[in-house]
Design an enzyme around this catalytic site. Sequence first.
Site, PDB file in Angstrom:
ATOM      1  CB  CYS A 149      -1.820  -2.789   5.223  1.00 47.84           C
ATOM      2  SG  CYS A 149      -3.633  -2.379   4.718  1.00 47.84           S
TER       3      CYS A 149
ATOM      4  CG  ASP B  22      -2.387  -1.217   0.448  1.00 41.17           C
ATOM      5  OD1 ASP B  22      -2.316  -1.941   0.208  1.00 41.17           O
ATOM      6  OD2 ASP B  22      -3.121  -1.268   2.329  1.00 41.17           O
TER       7      ASP B  22
ATOM      8  CE  LYS C  94      -4.282  -4.397   1.698  1.00 40.30           C
ATOM      9  NZ  LYS C  94      -4.229  -3.091   1.905  1.00 40.30           N
TER      10      LYS C  94
END
Length: 214
Positions: A161, A13, A116
């Site tokens: 994450c 990310d 995701k």
Amino acid sequence: MQLQPTDALLVIDVQSDFCPAVNGFGGALAVKDGDQVVPIINRLAQRFDHVILTQDWHPAGHISFASSHPGKRPYETIEVAYGTQTLWPDHCVQGTPGADLHPGLHIPHAELILRKGFRKEIDSYSAFLEDDRKTPTGLASYLRERGLQRLFLCGLAYDFCVRYSAIDGTAAGFECIVIEDATRSVDLPNSVKETRLNFVKNGIEQISTDTINT
Ligand code: VGL
Ligand code: ZN
């Protein structure tokens, strides 16, 4: 630490919304100094034959957005079908500039960009399993089919994450190693401390970029 051909770098990310805004773009859920990982990861990636990127990719009105829950504010929590959900500012909305990978990220040989968090009713911190803890993203099967066994994790954010991806990756049978100086944290109360404890408990090693040799 010596790298093997079956190692992969998992870049979590590194998107504009998780970094301080540049020219008015991004910054919706900026992690302090998030952009500092970009040059570190660019350099790091050159040492890996295999690089996989993830991208948080939410539809408008996503369950994790405080704005989807009248009266709620970012960083409050609510109970949802799969447990407690932390609420966030709207971020990484599909197709918006904030959802783009950080413009400074330069990893042309990256082999996969895994998205995701695209189901409106389920958040997904982990690159392996969504937050209902049972919906797979497909990454474990992809890695197995590709023969990739050991994963080095970096990116944003350390305490969300990266944390859940390392823990779920370990549970799925991959050796997961976190490159700590190539991450930054959201840093909610106790989130960093809990992450460290979780890594220790799950046998997840933390290293720094300068210990990786090729
Ligand atoms: C993340 C909060 C919400 C992350 C994603 O990438 O760590 N954190 N969505
Ligand atoms: Zn998100």
